[in-house]
Design a protein around this motif. Structure first.
Motif, PDB file in Angstrom:
ATOM      1  N   GLY A 181       0.917  -1.156  -0.147  1.00 53.72           N
ATOM      2  CA  GLY A 181       0.089  -0.076   0.136  1.00 53.72           C
ATOM      3  C   GLY A 181       0.711   1.315  -0.002  1.00 53.72           C
ATOM      4  O   GLY A 181       0.303   2.431  -0.359  1.00 53.72           O
ATOM      5  N   PHE A 182       2.025   1.292   0.071  1.00 51.35           N
ATOM      6  CA  PHE A 182       2.834   2.383   0.327  1.00 51.35           C
ATOM      7  C   PHE A 182       3.200   3.072  -1.187  1.00 51.35           C
ATOM      8  O   PHE A 182       3.563   1.998  -2.087  1.00 51.35           O
ATOM      9  N   VAL A 183       2.971   4.196  -1.318  1.00 52.81           N
ATOM     10  CA  VAL A 183       3.117   4.758  -2.775  1.00 52.81           C
ATOM     11  C   VAL A 183       4.531   5.482  -2.718  1.00 52.81           C
ATOM     12  O   VAL A 183       4.758   6.331  -1.995  1.00 52.81           O
ATOM     13  N   ASN A 184       5.387   4.938  -3.620  1.00 52.61           N
ATOM     14  CA  ASN A 184       6.591   5.546  -3.785  1.00 52.61           C
ATOM     15  C   ASN A 184       6.803   6.404  -4.914  1.00 52.61           C
ATOM     16  O   ASN A 184       6.084   6.151  -6.044  1.00 52.61           O
ATOM     17  N   GLU A 185       7.165   7.567  -4.820  1.00 50.73           N
ATOM     18  CA  GLU A 185       7.295   8.505  -5.884  1.00 50.73           C
ATOM     19  C   GLU A 185       8.401   8.751  -6.506  1.00 50.73           C
ATOM     20  O   GLU A 185       9.566   8.748  -5.924  1.00 50.73           O
ATOM     21  N   ASN A 186       8.611   9.158  -7.904  1.00 47.23           N
ATOM     22  CA  ASN A 186       9.661   9.474  -8.647  1.00 47.23           C
ATOM     23  C   ASN A 186      10.808   8.172  -8.424  1.00 47.23           C
ATOM     24  O   ASN A 186      11.742   8.523  -7.920  1.00 47.23           O
ATOM     25  N   VAL A 187      10.348   7.052  -8.702  1.00 43.85           N
ATOM     26  CA  VAL A 187      11.132   5.834  -8.596  1.00 43.85           C
ATOM     27  C   VAL A 187      12.140   5.867  -9.744  1.00 43.85           C
ATOM     28  O   VAL A 187      11.738   5.872 -10.909  1.00 43.85           O
ATOM     29  N   THR A 188      13.226   5.381  -9.590  1.00 38.74           N
ATOM     30  CA  THR A 188      14.376   4.887 -10.488  1.00 38.74           C
ATOM     31  C   THR A 188      15.104   3.899 -10.387  1.00 38.74           C
ATOM     32  O   THR A 188      15.617   3.498  -9.436  1.00 38.74           O
ATOM     33  N   VAL A 189      14.979   2.938 -11.354  1.00 45.46           N
ATOM     34  CA  VAL A 189      15.489   1.587 -11.168  1.00 45.46           C
ATOM     35  C   VAL A 189      16.259   1.226 -12.091  1.00 45.46           C
ATOM     36  O   VAL A 189      16.228   0.797 -13.313  1.00 45.46           O
ATOM     37  N   PRO A 190      17.700   1.192 -12.055  1.00 45.39           N
ATOM     38  CA  PRO A 190      18.847   1.134 -13.039  1.00 45.39           C
ATOM     39  C   PRO A 190      19.036  -0.474 -13.315  1.00 45.39           C
ATOM     40  O   PRO A 190      18.675  -1.181 -12.048  1.00 45.39           O
ATOM     41  N   SER A 191      19.504  -0.906 -14.211  1.00 43.45           N
ATOM     42  CA  SER A 191      20.010  -2.400 -14.630  1.00 43.45           C
ATOM     43  C   SER A 191      21.295  -2.371 -15.191  1.00 43.45           C
ATOM     44  O   SER A 191      21.481  -1.628 -16.247  1.00 43.45           O
ATOM     45  N   PHE A 192      21.867  -3.432 -14.924  1.00 45.01           N
ATOM     46  CA  PHE A 192      23.200  -3.458 -15.286  1.00 45.01           C
ATOM     47  C   PHE A 192      23.445  -4.795 -15.957  1.00 45.01           C
ATOM     48  O   PHE A 192      22.960  -5.693 -15.390  1.00 45.01           O
TER      49      PHE A 192
END
Length: 171
Positions: free
Chosen positions: A48-59
């Protein structure tokens, strides 16, 4: 007029080929650099937690392979993540091979590893752009589909293929 008929005949196959290409590229973002990938990441988010402006890099092998950004990312329940304003940038070997996937909203089913969007979605690269009213992508099998008013535009393919316009046969 024969070339127009040929283009109409090949259009579904070209669209299918481009969607397959997009699916393979999108699979790079969801496959796990660690165990579980996006599913493991999603299970760390409180319910239920709203995370804002998420950035997930992948390598991949020490090189940036993709970047997922979302305006909001919410854990809907034990097996689903909901996201708004999603952009997935997939990096190719050259800038011309970079791909971008835009989704207004999407739901990621962590158990099945399937990404679904019921809104207009777009996949774009230097040489093409594809839009559809909905999109489903199975990350385990690297198979995706777009439904609804699907539109594909093919631009200058020489940017990716390396062949110049002068080497193409003339009409």
């Amino acid at each position: 007029m024969r070339s127009g008929n040929t283009l109409r005949t090949l259009r579904p196959w070209v669209g299918l080929g481009l969607l397959t290409l997009a699916a393979v590229a999108l699979a790079q973002t969801t496959e796990a650099p660690a165990e579980g990938g996006m599913s493991a990441f999603g299970k760390m988010i409180p319910l239920g937690f709203v995370n804002e402006n998420v950035t997930v890099p992948s390598f991949n092998e020490g090189r940036a392979s993709s970047l997922l950004t979302a305006k909001t990312l919410t854990r809907l329940d034990e097996s689903r993540l909901g996201a708004e304003g999603v952009v997935v940038e997939i990096y190719g070997k050259t800038p011309a091979e970079n791909m971008r996937v835009d989704l207004k909203s999407a739901v990621y089913h962590m158990d099945e590893k399937i990404l679904r969007s019921g809104e207009r979605s777009r996949v774009a690269r230097t040489d093409f752009e594809m839009e559809g009213d909905s999109m489903v992508f199975d990350t385990t099998q690297s198979i995706g589909s777009m439904k609804g008013r699907v539109r594909t535009l093919i631009f200058d393919t020489g940017a990716v293929s390396g062949k110049s316009e002068g080497s193409q046969p003339s009409n």
